[in-house]
Design an enzyme around this catalytic site. Structure first.
Site, PDB file in Angstrom:
ATOM      1  CD  GLU A 292       3.624  -0.301  -1.642  1.00 10.78           C
ATOM      2  OE1 GLU A 292       4.425   0.002  -0.344  1.00 10.78           O
ATOM      3  OE2 GLU A 292       4.080  -0.604  -2.580  1.00 10.78           O
ATOM      4  CD  GLU A 322       2.524  -4.533   4.616  1.00 14.51           C
ATOM      5  OE1 GLU A 322       2.539  -3.495   5.432  1.00 14.51           O
ATOM      6  OE2 GLU A 322       3.111  -4.410   3.597  1.00 14.51           O
ATOM      7  CG  ASP A 476       3.519   4.534   1.263  1.00 12.39           C
ATOM      8  OD1 ASP A 476       2.894   3.618   0.809  1.00 12.39           O
ATOM      9  OD2 ASP A 476       3.285   5.147   2.372  1.00 12.39           O
TER      10      ASP A 476
END
Length: 494
Positions: A292, A322, A476
């Site tokens: 992750e 990201e 998450d």
């Protein structure tokens, strides 16, 4: 009056004509028009969300072969969640202009970085170098009216989400202090070596869509995270984590926290990353590893992760910031873009996802890399990109991730269609450059599937919460849910 009647009659004739050729068209047309005495625009819009939500409930099914034990590591902390604008005002900081800082050294740096990301509605995470100044800010945050304490850190949050499945045993390794241990789900196993006497605290400065501070207005709800966290920053629990796998015998490993090392400086992360690669390489080859990712600013560091870590993991999870930064660091597709403008273009996203799997994954059978799966999430939609032959149940997995994003952002256990809205494009292209395929999303079957070479893409919309209660940990939860619904095909060893 007669003009309205004539217009309505002509429209009815047109709809009737198209219905004869395509019975599906009138419903699509009525989503984009409103007539007197017909359903209102909001009701019409709700019907689309209702169709998507109902489709999720029908189509999301668990795989035949499910994980029984998942080991998660290695970043864990206590999150202190406060109003960003409120806390900065309490710290007697005046609004001003935004500026990004790779590392925060003062309240002024914090203010400038917060404004920089608030005006973009973007999530970010930074290291605060001054321990004493951070502790003063942390005390002010904990005492701020309405401040809340939550389980924090990607690993701990993923562990908490996985623990909601009663048949799944979860091992969590990370710096677990007394407060965090008390807050963790009883189902989570923490090795004694991971327990420490004090907790690591992270400050989460949240802002709402439309919230204003000085001349800055947030285009959407999001948060800015910062900490002075040395235990997580040096990934001190990594070796403990890997050593505990032999006894626990997981069938899936989830790894996070690499981004925390960035704030420790180049000398530390260069050396520690080599040690991390050796530790990860010690994990048995038949156990898939999901990595992750999180917000980073050092291109050299991101490039090192891309070159050294990605090829030895099976799956990665990341968001739009990201993804673009990863492409910029590796000089990949669309690396010349400074930032996304509005909702990220599906074609551009897919160009970068394909590039990652081709350059650092096993898109070709001859490749020695292990990476075969990328779970991408952004506010309006999610995409799962997988190399053919390795993963199953990915349509359900991408929808499950979108469903949990829609419900959790609103603070609910299930999707409430009156509190969410569709923001994803219903038509898009498979690539930003030629050759490309024009694709569309059908609300009744809200997963669009296409292939490019040996890679299959599954895309679904997110029903975006209109008034999100908490944005921290959404990524998450999305990745955890996507993994729960994913199935690794046994005939393909890693």
């Amino acid at each position: 009056m007669w003009r309205k009647a004539l217009a309505a009659a002509l429209l009815a004739l047109a709809v009737g004509y198209f219905y004869y050729g395509s019975p599906d068209l009138p419903e699509q047309i009525l989503h984009h028009i409103s007539l007197p005495n017909f359903q209102s625009t909001s009701q019409s819009q709700n019907s689309v969300e209702q169709v998507i939500s109902a489709a999720w409930e029908t189509l999301i099914t668990l795989p035949t072969r499910q994980w029984s034990k998942v080991a998660v590591g290695v970043n864990a902390c206590v999150d202190v969640v406060v109003s960003g604008v409120g806390l900065l005002q309490a710290l007697a900081v005046d609004p001003g202009t935004g500026m990004d800082h790779e590392v925060l050294h003062s309240k002024e740096d914090l203010k400038e970085a917060f404004i920089h990301f608030m005006e973009r509605g973007a999530a970010a995470e930074r290291f605060f170098s001054d321990k004493e100044a951070f502790q003063r800010i942390a005390r002010a945050a904990a005492e701020y009216p309405g401040a809340k304490l939550y389980v924090g850190g990607n690993a701990a949050l993923i562990g908490q989400k996985l623990a909601t499945y009663p048949d799944l045993m979860v091992l969590l390794c990370g710096p677990v202090g007394p407060k965090l241990h008390e807050m963790l789900d009883e189902q989570i196993v923490v090795p004694p070596e991971s327990l420490q006497q004090t907790d690591e605290y992270h400050l989460i400065l949240e802002y709402k869509a439309g919230e204003q501070w000085g001349s800055t207005q947030a285009p959407q709800a999001n948060r800015f995270i910062f900490s002075h966290d040395v235990s997580n920053g040096e990934m001190t629990s990594l070796e403990t984590f890997v050593a505990s796998l032999d006894e626990f015998e997981p069938d899936l490993v989830v790894l996070s926290g690499l981004h925390m090392m960035e704030g420790q400086g180049r000398e530390l992360w260069e050396e520690r990353l080599k040690e991390a690669v050796l530790a990860i390489s010690d994990i048995r080859k038949d156990i898939p590893i999901h990595l992750e990712l999180a917000s980073m600013t050092d291109k050299d560091y991101m490039n090192s992760i891309m070159q050294e870590v990605m090829p030895i993991v099976s799956s990665i999870g990341l968001n739009e910031q990201e993804l673009l930064f990863l492409s910029q660091a590796g000089e990949g597709p669309h690396a010349d873009m400074a930032t996304w403008k509005g909702i990220p273009d599906v074609g551009q996203v897919c160009d970068i996802l394909l590039w990652i799997l081709e350059q650092h994954g096993r898109s070709e059978p001859s490749s020695e890399a292990d990476l075969t799966r990328i779970h991408f999430h952004t506010l309006a939609y999610h995409i799962l990109a997988t190399v053919d032959g390795y993963w199953g149940n990915q349509a359900a997995a991408v929808m499950a991730g979108a469903r949990v994003a829609s419900s959790q952002a609103c603070g609910l256990q299930s999707v409430d269609v009156s509190k969410v809205e569709l923001k994803a494009p219903l038509q898009f292209h498979s690539s930003h450059t030629e050759p490309r395929e024009k694709l569309s999303l059908n609300p009744a079957e809200p997963v669009t599937v296409w292939r490019r070479g040996n890679v299959t893409f599954h895309m679904t919309t997110v029903l975006v919460c209109k008034q999100p209660l908490r944005t921290v940990g959404l990524g998450d939860a999305i990745s955890a849910e996507g993994l729960v619904y994913s199935e690794l095909k046994t005939q393909q060893p890693f």
